[in-house]
Design an enzyme around this catalytic site. Sequence first.
Site, short mmCIF file in Angstrom:
data_model
loop_
_atom_site.label_atom_id
_atom_site.label_comp_id
_atom_site.label_asym_id
_atom_site.label_seq_id
_atom_site.Cartn_x
_atom_site.Cartn_y
_atom_site.Cartn_z
N GLY A 166 5.27 -11.80 -9.37
CA GLY A 166 5.08 -10.95 -8.19
C GLY A 166 3.82 -11.33 -7.44
O GLY A 166 3.27 -12.41 -7.66
N ASN A 167 3.38 -10.49 -6.54
CA ASN A 167 2.14 -10.75 -5.82
C ASN A 167 1.45 -9.42 -5.51
O ASN A 167 1.97 -8.36 -5.81
CB ASN A 167 2.39 -11.57 -4.54
CG ASN A 167 3.34 -10.85 -3.61
OD1 ASN A 167 3.03 -9.79 -3.08
ND2 ASN A 167 4.53 -11.41 -3.41
N HIS A 168 0.27 -9.51 -4.90
CA HIS A 168 -0.57 -8.32 -4.74
C HIS A 168 -0.25 -7.47 -3.51
O HIS A 168 -0.99 -6.54 -3.20
CB HIS A 168 -2.05 -8.73 -4.66
CG HIS A 168 -2.57 -9.27 -5.95
ND1 HIS A 168 -2.59 -8.54 -7.10
CD2 HIS A 168 -3.06 -10.49 -6.28
CE1 HIS A 168 -3.09 -9.27 -8.08
NE2 HIS A 168 -3.38 -10.47 -7.61
N ALA A 190 5.81 -9.79 1.67
CA ALA A 190 5.29 -10.98 0.99
C ALA A 190 6.38 -11.39 -0.01
O ALA A 190 6.36 -10.98 -1.17
CB ALA A 190 3.99 -10.65 0.28
#
Length: 406
Positions: A210-212, A278
């Site tokens: 995943g990402n932030h 994102a």
Amino acid sequence: MTQLQGKKILLAISGSIAAYKMPELVRRFVKAGAEVKVIMTASAADFVSPLVLNTVSKNQVLNAVHEAASWNNHVALGRWADVMLVAPCSANTLAKLANGLCDNLLCAVYLSSTCPVFIAPAMDEDMWAHPATKRNLETVRSFGNKIIPVGYGELASGLIGEGRLAEIENIVAEVEAFLQENTSSVFNGQKVLITAGPTYEKLDPVRFIGNHSTGKMGIALAQIFAEQGAEVKLVLGPTSLRPKHPSITTVSVESASEMLVAAEQDFSDFDIAIFAAAVADYRPQKMATQKIKKTDEALEIKLQRTVDILKTLAARKSADQTIVGFALETQNEEENARKKLQEKAADMIVLNSLRDIGAGFGHDTNQVTIFRVDGKEEKFPLQSKTDTARAIVQSIIDYRNAKKNV
Ligand code: CTP
């Protein structure tokens, strides 16, 4: 006829001496044709009589989640209102709202409300000047709440200074101006699609890539479009944040492929599509059906590309649709953004650079530059995500108007 005619206003009164002015505020709203319901904290009743408020609002004042034999449905109340107004908002209630506390009806309704919220603080000067109050105020502002500025003058302590509740006519005027802005909306009857948040690509039943991203920017955009009359579909990756507006339909997704499916559904119906998510560019080639157990060997995971949602849908756009993409860069920012504009066939790219302090993932602020396919470029200062969203929406309006006039 005023903008208040037929509007539903939920007035939430907390324990500040200025509460004694609220019957007059209710009377003004009612006189202008609004329907008013009043909720109050227990300590507010020390400063103003519930009976007077019952009488002027023509509605039963509520002050507890459970009252005698009934249950006050905070969700229904929050959804009933066109506008919620916390006035006066004491330092204590402000702190609770900023921190999501929920120990009384006022806080529960605030957390459940889907309408725009106004906050009119009132407290003594020292409390008003305290950094904790300033921080709490910035926090609720970052939620998209509108702050009605305090006045200067005589305070309950006898001191002269800042912290007085705004004058009643100013509170009425602020709410009315807001309703005016929203009624004369540019996006009435228009449909807007927004993707936001991260995507999670599963490795096994318990792990993901995943990402932030928190989705804040996309949610702020959804909110501004909805406030200006648009019907918004928000395709939202995994995040705990949620928009608060009845004209926003949120479709929760997890992976890039789920986001694509949700975004392409009825895509041709949308006037504007904004791709703020994102999205993971790669996902594991295979998802293990059982939890991957560790061994002493290095673990290699093969990744494969996900579908570029923006590019795929931009390729299908009609002449009337406007497509907006985002670019988050760490170097050669402007060059990359211009390249993205061409490669993805978008109408606009909103660039934010991780090199700018306060911009990007998780922050309440952002600093963006907009690149338009008609060659126009606009640079904006570091500002709240809500103000950034407003700037982006205005740029979309300008772009669409310019296109019409060609
Ligand atoms: N995007 C998308 N689907 C993907 C990947 C990205 O819709 N699978 C959209 C994002 O929502 C955003 C824009 O494309 O609007 C970002 O462009 P992208 O080229 O993916 O940015 P980066 O991932 O930063 O690209 P690169 O790795 O090439 O810098």
